[in-house]
Write an enzyme that holds these catalytic residues in place. Structure first.
Site, PDB file in Angstrom:
ATOM      1  N   PHE A 135       7.127 -18.764   1.476  1.00 25.33           N
ATOM      2  CA  PHE A 135       7.644 -19.918   2.219  1.00 25.33           C
ATOM      3  C   PHE A 135       8.010 -21.101   1.323  1.00 25.33           C
ATOM      4  CE2 PHE A 135       4.475 -17.687   4.888  1.00 25.33           C
ATOM      5  CZ  PHE A 135       5.362 -17.159   5.820  1.00 25.33           C
ATOM      6  N   ASP A 136       9.040 -21.819   1.768  1.00 28.77           N
ATOM      7  CA  ASP A 136       9.460 -23.053   1.105  1.00 28.77           C
ATOM      8  C   ASP A 136       9.066 -24.287   1.908  1.00 28.77           C
ATOM      9  OD1 ASP A 136      10.846 -21.510  -0.850  1.00 28.77           O
ATOM     10  OD2 ASP A 136      12.539 -21.307   0.530  1.00 28.77           O
TER      11      ASP A 136
END
Length: 307
Positions: free
Chosen positions: A22-23
């Site tokens: 995830f970012d």
């Protein structure tokens, strides 16, 4: 059969693999970062770790009692660095929808507010006229004159086109009666969020959804709601932050708001923490409203990630 979530606590390799997926992390606040005014241990360090890994943080809260600047003050007081643009609250989401999407023609665009100053502040910022809310004139018992004037409409503002219900710490019969009369006369029924309870001080109290339920019973209508799990809120977050849903994770403590919000929004993942409302038995039940992809005993368990 729905796949059960992966337990991350105490598993450094699994935590690293999770973080790499995830970012962007959408973070619920009550029950995840704190309960009431009690900040959970290790939260500041956990958020610093996520930022140090280049993760974008967005604080997504259904609490409508505070405006975004108010919420930032709370984050700052808790020792959590943030800026106003990282905060997405249900009062803000409601005000944006009323001003930029509904666009009711003046003068019939006034809002009757059942709620606290957070709603008023966000409506004011968007230039939306309103009455009710924290008006001290409505914090009283209803009188025989009120019944007469509600019945003939003389106590009502003819320009009200919307009733917006949120968490109101001073809810009473007069406010509910006024809201009912406005909706009966054609006002749109909106709610900041439908949380049945509010986690605070290591226990639970009535939430915004419990404030609007009497109006639901009176009118037979379900309000359009803007807090999690409403996808109207997800669309607004996506539009504002230009995020990639596949690289975004929703972190929360409540299955029927936070986790359902992430699942229905098609996010890449959801992380449940056990410091708030929902527990393991809730998602293990056959009729679970949503099942997280991951869970941790507490958010600070993520600190076990290898540097």
């Amino acid at each position: 059969m729905t796949q059960m979530p992966k337990h991350l606590s105490g598993d450094s390799a699994a935590i690293n693999e999770f973080l790499d997926k995830f970012d962007v992390f959408l973070l619920d606040c009550d029950g995840v970062l704190w309960s009431g005014d009690h900040l959970f241990e290790g939260i500041v360090e956990t958020l610093e770790m996520l930022r140090s890994r280049g993760k974008r943080l967005v604080f997504v809260t259904n609490n409508s009692t505070k405006s975004r600047p108010d919420y930032q003050k709370k984050l700052t007081a808790m020792g959590i660095p943030s800026n106003v643009e990282e905060i997405f609250a249900s009062a803000y989401s409601s005000a944006i929808y009323i001003s930029r999407i509904m666009k009711l023609p003046a003068p019939k665009n006034k809002v009757f507010v059942i709620g606290e100053s957070g709603i008023e502040s966000e409506l004011r910022t968007e230039g939306v006229p309103f009455i009710g809310g924290t008006d001290p004139a409505l914090r009283r018992d209803i009188t025989p004159e009120d019944f007469n004037e509600l019945a003939d409409g003389s106590l009502l503002d003819p320009d009200v086109g919307i009733v917006l219900a949120g968490l109101d710490f001073h809810i009473n019969y007069l406010k509910l009666a006024m809201g009912f009369q406005y909706i009966r006369r054609g006002a749109k029924f909106l709610a900041t969020n439908l949380d049945s309870t509010l986690p605070m001080n290591h226990t639970f109290f009535p939430g915004a959804g419990s404030i609007s339920i009497p109006l639901v019973n009176m009118t037979g209508q379900t309000p359009l709601a803007f807090g999690k799990p409403s996808q109207a809120m997800m669309d607004a977050i996506e539009g504002k932050f230009k995020l990639d849903r596949a690289r975004t994770c929703m972190v929360g403590d409540r299955l029927n708001t936070d986790i359902q919000f992430g699942v229905e929004g098609g996010l890449g993942g959801t992380l449940a923490v056990l410091t708030g409302v929902s527990k393991k038995e809730h998602w293990e039940a056959e009729d679970a409203v949503a099942v997280p992809a991951f869970y941790a005993d507490k958010l600070s368990d993520l600190l076990a990630a290898k540097a």
